[in-house]
Design a protein around this motif. Sequence first.
Motif, PDB file in Angstrom:
ATOM      1  N   PHE A  24     -51.642   6.464  -2.338  1.00 20.39           N
ATOM      2  CA  PHE A  24     -52.367   5.490  -1.527  1.00 20.39           C
ATOM      3  C   PHE A  24     -51.853   5.481  -0.091  1.00 20.39           C
ATOM      4  CE2 PHE A  24     -52.660   1.154   0.189  1.00 20.39           C
ATOM      5  CZ  PHE A  24     -54.037   1.019   0.239  1.00 20.39           C
ATOM      6  N   MET A  25     -50.535   5.477   0.084  1.00 25.31           N
ATOM      7  CA  MET A  25     -49.939   5.470   1.428  1.00 25.31           C
ATOM      8  C   MET A  25     -50.295   6.754   2.188  1.00 25.31           C
ATOM      9  SD  MET A  25     -48.451   2.597   1.823  1.00 25.31           S
ATOM     10  CE  MET A  25     -47.397   2.860   3.214  1.00 25.31           C
ATOM     11  N   GLN A  26     -50.233   7.890   1.501  1.00 22.94           N
ATOM     12  CA  GLN A  26     -50.557   9.155   2.154  1.00 22.94           C
ATOM     13  C   GLN A  26     -51.999   9.156   2.639  1.00 22.94           C
ATOM     14  OE1 GLN A  26     -50.177  12.601  -0.365  1.00 22.94           O
ATOM     15  NE2 GLN A  26     -50.362  14.031   1.337  1.00 22.94           N
ATOM     16  N   GLU A  27     -52.912   8.708   1.816  1.00 25.65           N
ATOM     17  CA  GLU A  27     -54.326   8.659   2.207  1.00 25.65           C
ATOM     18  C   GLU A  27     -54.550   7.659   3.344  1.00 25.65           C
ATOM     19  OE1 GLU A  27     -56.893  10.653   1.247  1.00 25.65           O
ATOM     20  OE2 GLU A  27     -55.259  11.751   0.300  1.00 25.65           O
ATOM     21  N   THR A  28     -53.852   6.542   3.302  1.00 28.83           N
ATOM     22  CA  THR A  28     -53.970   5.545   4.371  1.00 28.83           C
ATOM     23  C   THR A  28     -53.519   6.134   5.701  1.00 28.83           C
ATOM     24  OG1 THR A  28     -53.582   3.756   2.800  1.00 28.83           O
ATOM     25  CG2 THR A  28     -53.234   3.254   5.125  1.00 28.83           C
ATOM     26  N   PHE A  29     -52.387   6.844   5.697  1.00 31.29           N
ATOM     27  CA  PHE A  29     -51.891   7.465   6.931  1.00 31.29           C
ATOM     28  C   PHE A  29     -52.825   8.566   7.414  1.00 31.29           C
ATOM     29  CE2 PHE A  29     -47.540   5.912   5.600  1.00 31.29           C
ATOM     30  CZ  PHE A  29     -47.487   4.935   6.586  1.00 31.29           C
ATOM     31  N   LYS A  30     -53.428   9.296   6.502  1.00 28.67           N
ATOM     32  CA  LYS A  30     -54.358  10.365   6.882  1.00 28.67           C
ATOM     33  C   LYS A  30     -55.584   9.769   7.587  1.00 28.67           C
ATOM     34  CE  LYS A  30     -55.113  13.545   3.773  1.00 28.67           C
ATOM     35  NZ  LYS A  30     -55.686  14.247   2.609  1.00 28.67           N
ATOM     36  N   ASN A  56     -48.762   4.464  -5.568  1.00 32.99           N
ATOM     37  CA  ASN A  56     -48.439   3.868  -4.275  1.00 32.99           C
ATOM     38  C   ASN A  56     -48.252   4.974  -3.225  1.00 32.99           C
ATOM     39  OD1 ASN A  56     -47.865   1.886  -2.422  1.00 32.99           O
ATOM     40  ND2 ASN A  56     -45.704   1.750  -2.972  1.00 32.99           N
ATOM     41  N   GLY A  57     -47.547   6.042  -3.577  1.00 36.91           N
ATOM     42  CA  GLY A  57     -47.340   7.164  -2.660  1.00 36.91           C
ATOM     43  C   GLY A  57     -48.644   7.824  -2.259  1.00 36.91           C
ATOM     44  N   SER A  88     -54.605   8.375  11.045  1.00 37.71           N
ATOM     45  CA  SER A  88     -54.368   9.383  12.081  1.00 37.71           C
ATOM     46  C   SER A  88     -55.664   9.990  12.602  1.00 37.71           C
ATOM     47  CB  SER A  88     -53.447  10.485  11.552  1.00 37.71           C
ATOM     48  OG  SER A  88     -54.112  11.251  10.574  1.00 37.71           O
ATOM     49  N   SER A 116     -45.318   3.964  -8.729  1.00 34.76           N
ATOM     50  CA  SER A 116     -44.736   4.587  -7.541  1.00 34.76           C
ATOM     51  C   SER A 116     -45.557   5.780  -7.082  1.00 34.76           C
ATOM     52  CB  SER A 116     -43.304   5.034  -7.819  1.00 34.76           C
ATOM     53  OG  SER A 116     -42.479   3.919  -8.055  1.00 34.76           O
TER      54      SER A 116
END
Length: 155
Positions: free
Chosen positions: A15-21, A12-13, A24, A9
Amino acid sequence: ITIGFALISILNGVFMQETFKVASSDDEIMMRQKRMERKMHRSKMDKLFKSADIDSNGRVELSELRQVLSNEECQTWLAAQQLSFRDADILFSLLDDGDSALTADELIRGVERLKGPAKALDMALLANQHQAMHLNMVRVMNALKIPDVTEKMLQ
């Protein structure tokens, strides 16, 4: 097993944060988002224009704008769009091109320009225009041989 799920988890968090960064900061995504924002703005201002054009002549006169802006529901809707215009006369004078009526395009472009806080470019343009106007006024005063009162005030 619980620790394993917790680690997955967390990973995953991250990874998601870096993907959104990354997403953007992607220029293509930002350009697409800006196009969508403009399209939405145009659609919303077109809706406002149609409700303000009471006589359906394709133009909004000051009296029509006063009427639609006096509606509290319209004021709330505009506030939700980050626009707060309580004085229809001032808004009309800022949007009108001088023919005493607003077209849909004048409303859409004008409100887009007024939306949100003033930008550095707006302030620089205003300062530049102010300086040019002052210089023109000094030239006229010199031509008419009127003493410059600003010099006296500074002394």
